[in-house]
Design a protein around this motif. Structure first.
Motif, PDB file in Angstrom:
ATOM      1  N   LEU A 189       0.876  -1.164   0.000  1.00 39.73           N
ATOM      2  CA  LEU A 189       0.000   0.000   0.000  1.00 39.73           C
ATOM      3  C   LEU A 189       0.915   1.215   0.000  1.00 39.73           C
ATOM      4  O   LEU A 189       1.666   1.443   0.949  1.00 39.73           O
ATOM      5  N   TYR A 190       0.856   1.965  -1.070  1.00 33.82           N
ATOM      6  CA  TYR A 190       1.857   3.002  -1.362  1.00 33.82           C
ATOM      7  C   TYR A 190       1.157   4.352  -1.462  1.00 33.82           C
ATOM      8  O   TYR A 190       0.220   4.520  -2.226  1.00 33.82           O
ATOM      9  N   VAL A 191       1.594   5.322  -0.659  1.00 34.97           N
ATOM     10  CA  VAL A 191       1.022   6.669  -0.681  1.00 34.97           C
ATOM     11  C   VAL A 191       1.828   7.568  -1.610  1.00 34.97           C
ATOM     12  O   VAL A 191       3.063   7.572  -1.567  1.00 34.97           O
ATOM     13  N   SER A 192       1.126   8.326  -2.447  1.00 37.06           N
ATOM     14  CA  SER A 192       1.804   9.255  -3.352  1.00 37.06           C
ATOM     15  C   SER A 192       0.862  10.395  -3.715  1.00 37.06           C
ATOM     16  O   SER A 192      -0.351  10.232  -3.737  1.00 37.06           O
ATOM     17  N   HIS A 193       1.443  11.556  -3.985  1.00 35.70           N
ATOM     18  CA  HIS A 193       0.667  12.646  -4.585  1.00 35.70           C
ATOM     19  C   HIS A 193       1.075  12.840  -6.035  1.00 35.70           C
ATOM     20  O   HIS A 193       0.556  13.708  -6.723  1.00 35.70           O
ATOM     21  N   ASP A 194       2.009  11.989  -6.509  1.00 36.29           N
ATOM     22  CA  ASP A 194       2.575  12.105  -7.853  1.00 36.29           C
ATOM     23  C   ASP A 194       1.878  11.110  -8.773  1.00 36.29           C
ATOM     24  O   ASP A 194       2.062   9.889  -8.654  1.00 36.29           O
ATOM     25  N   GLN A 195       1.080  11.617  -9.711  1.00 33.17           N
ATOM     26  CA  GLN A 195       0.330  10.717 -10.585  1.00 33.17           C
ATOM     27  C   GLN A 195       1.232   9.892 -11.486  1.00 33.17           C
ATOM     28  O   GLN A 195       0.887   8.762 -11.849  1.00 33.17           O
ATOM     29  N   LEU A 196       2.424  10.413 -11.851  1.00 34.69           N
ATOM     30  CA  LEU A 196       3.331   9.644 -12.695  1.00 34.69           C
ATOM     31  C   LEU A 196       3.799   8.390 -11.965  1.00 34.69           C
ATOM     32  O   LEU A 196       3.884   7.313 -12.564  1.00 34.69           O
ATOM     33  N   GLU A 197       4.119   8.517 -10.679  1.00 41.67           N
ATOM     34  CA  GLU A 197       4.481   7.340  -9.886  1.00 41.67           C
ATOM     35  C   GLU A 197       3.357   6.316  -9.920  1.00 41.67           C
ATOM     36  O   GLU A 197       3.572   5.132 -10.171  1.00 41.67           O
ATOM     37  N   ALA A 198       2.157   6.780  -9.615  1.00 39.74           N
ATOM     38  CA  ALA A 198       1.023   5.867  -9.526  1.00 39.74           C
ATOM     39  C   ALA A 198       0.701   5.227 -10.867  1.00 39.74           C
ATOM     40  O   ALA A 198       0.442   4.021 -10.953  1.00 39.74           O
ATOM     41  N   MET A 199       0.704   6.015 -11.935  1.00 40.90           N
ATOM     42  CA  MET A 199       0.327   5.496 -13.246  1.00 40.90           C
ATOM     43  C   MET A 199       1.328   4.470 -13.761  1.00 40.90           C
ATOM     44  O   MET A 199       0.965   3.564 -14.515  1.00 40.90           O
ATOM     45  N   THR A 200       2.600   4.614 -13.389  1.00 45.00           N
ATOM     46  CA  THR A 200       3.621   3.706 -13.917  1.00 45.00           C
ATOM     47  C   THR A 200       3.905   2.513 -13.007  1.00 45.00           C
ATOM     48  O   THR A 200       4.435   1.503 -13.470  1.00 45.00           O
ATOM     49  N   MET A 201       3.548   2.607 -11.716  1.00 43.94           N
ATOM     50  CA  MET A 201       3.951   1.570 -10.772  1.00 43.94           C
ATOM     51  C   MET A 201       2.802   0.751 -10.193  1.00 43.94           C
ATOM     52  O   MET A 201       3.014  -0.363  -9.719  1.00 43.94           O
ATOM     53  N   ALA A 202       1.599   1.282 -10.192  1.00 43.36           N
ATOM     54  CA  ALA A 202       0.497   0.646  -9.464  1.00 43.36           C
ATOM     55  C   ALA A 202      -0.180  -0.452 -10.267  1.00 43.36           C
ATOM     56  O   ALA A 202      -0.275  -0.381 -11.492  1.00 43.36           O
ATOM     57  N   ASP A 203      -0.667  -1.461  -9.556  1.00 43.60           N
ATOM     58  CA  ASP A 203      -1.614  -2.412 -10.150  1.00 43.60           C
ATOM     59  C   ASP A 203      -3.003  -1.773 -10.188  1.00 43.60           C
ATOM     60  O   ASP A 203      -3.722  -1.896 -11.166  1.00 43.60           O
ATOM     61  N   ARG A 204      -3.362  -1.114  -9.072  1.00 42.93           N
ATOM     62  CA  ARG A 204      -4.597  -0.340  -9.014  1.00 42.93           C
ATOM     63  C   ARG A 204      -4.331   0.949  -8.247  1.00 42.93           C
ATOM     64  O   ARG A 204      -3.426   1.017  -7.419  1.00 42.93           O
TER      65      ARG A 204
END
Length: 384
Positions: A189-204
């Motif tokens: 469970l990963y917290v971020s405010h950076d959409q690039l991190e989330a879009m490239t690293m997340a499963d959901r």
């Protein structure tokens, strides 16, 4: 590893401030789920509640099917990586990695075995006898991650662990994290405010705003099919343009009235799902990359006219800011196409709208009324 379930979790602080308003989400075993949202949305509060560092006002937290809501942090068998490294400066890398294992009274031989495997995966084998002051920022972050990984925790909690690194190092660490998640098959469970991190690293991605969940979706689905105006405008770079539009009807034909333009749309677009009302004002969403420049004197029926407000050149792309009736609309163009248009501030310029690439939102509640139709049966039709 284990799965994580959060049910109707709420947190109110003294003074009545509600940081979380009954959120529910789940992280499957070995899945990487990102909590994404602006500052103050409730992301870190959620992470601290899961870790047991804050007490929930209401709701339940389940790890591996066990209710851990009232358990102490130590009983939950979680590992947490913070935005700052928090390494012990007087200990070597080896001893930093060994610290959580020594707390558990693990035999020395097992400690060396655990650290050897993690150090090899993180490519820090040659750094084990150094101290944190002798490491670069990226190396220190790898050690901090390694200290979490050696624990064989059920769930890994990460609170913006690469936000303080420079842009190039963040790009490398994004790739590194995805590889680590794959190699360790960790539940994250990963917290971020950076959409690039989330879009490239997340499963959901769990998109959260003001203590409430706006949408839970896979990264591309969140971009293609946002459930709300907030989701549509938060995801995407440059951000989505939003402008007022009204529906009109004439002789059985339907039109979107946008500023100085009237764009025809087909009956299905109007009547599919919840019918739209003629004369009602809605919010029209248009992504900059889905708009096309055209000459101000062209006769295209889907043309909106304005003047050049500003121009940004970004390598192979150029962003034109076009002023239309007091609002600024961003249009992204290739560098080759941009050469055909004036970049002089105040020069007349127009852009075309393809209704298939348009989103429509309720002007009051902000819910999505119409999705763009460029995604069909899981395939994306590229915009010309």
């Amino acid at each position: 590893m284990a799965d994580l379930q959060i049910e109707n979790l709420a947190k109110a602080f003294k003074g009545g401030f509600a940081a979380l308003n009954g959120i529910s989400l789940d992280v499957a075993d070995r899945e990487a789920v990102f909590l994404l949202g602006p500052s103050g949305a409730g992301k870190t509060t959620t992470l601290r509640l899961v870790a047991g560092l804050e007490e929930a006002s209401a709701g339940r937290i389940m790890i591996g099917g066990r209710d851990v809501t009232r358990w102490t942090p130590r009983e939950r068998n979680l590992a947490m990586v913070y935005d700052k490294h928090s390494l012990f400066p007087h200990l070597t890398v080896f001893e930093n990695l060994a610290y959580p294992l020594r707390i558990r009274k693990m035999p020395d031989a097992d400690i060396r075995r655990h650290i050897s495997g993690v150090a090899e995966t993180l490519q820090i084998e040659k750094l084990l006898q150094r101290r944190p002051s002798q490491l670069s920022g990226g190396q220190q972050q790898r050690v901090a991650i390694g200290r979490a990984l050696v624990r064989d925790a059920d769930v890994f909690l990460l609170d913006e662990p690469i936000s303080h690194l420079d842009a190039q190092l963040r790009a490398r660490m994004r790739v590194e994290f995805k590889r680590l998640q794959r190699d360790f098959r960790a539940t994250m469970l990963y917290v971020s405010h950076d959409q690039l991190e989330a879009m490239t690293m997340a499963d959901r991605i769990v998109l959260i705003n003001k203590g409430r969940i706006e949408q839970i979706a896979a990264p591309q689905d969140l971009f293609d099919r946002p459930a709300t105006l907030f989701a549509a405008t938060f995801i995407g770079e440059p951000p989505m343009n939003v402008m007022q539009a009204a529906i009109s009807e004439m002789n059985g034909r339907y039109f979107l009235r946008i500023g100085n333009a009237s764009i025809e749309v087909d009956r299905d677009w109007i009547q599919d799902g919840e019918p739209l009302k003629t004369g009602e004002t809605y919010l029209l969403g248009l992504r900059p990359q889905h708009l096309s420049l055209c000459a101000a004197d062209s006769a295209h029926s889907c043309k909106v006219s304005g003047t050049v407000f500003a121009v940004e050149t970004l390598g192979s792309r150029v962003i034109f800011d076009i002023e239309v009736d007091g609002a600024v609309i961003r249009v992204m163009s290739s560098i080759d196409t941009a050469l055909n248009y004036s970049r002089t501030i105040g020069a007349p310029i127009s852009f075309r709208i393809d209704p298939d690439f348009a989103y429509l939102f309720d002007a009051g509640a902000g819910r999505t009324m119409r999705q763009a139709r460029f995604t069909t049966k899981g395939k994306t039709r590229l915009h010309a």
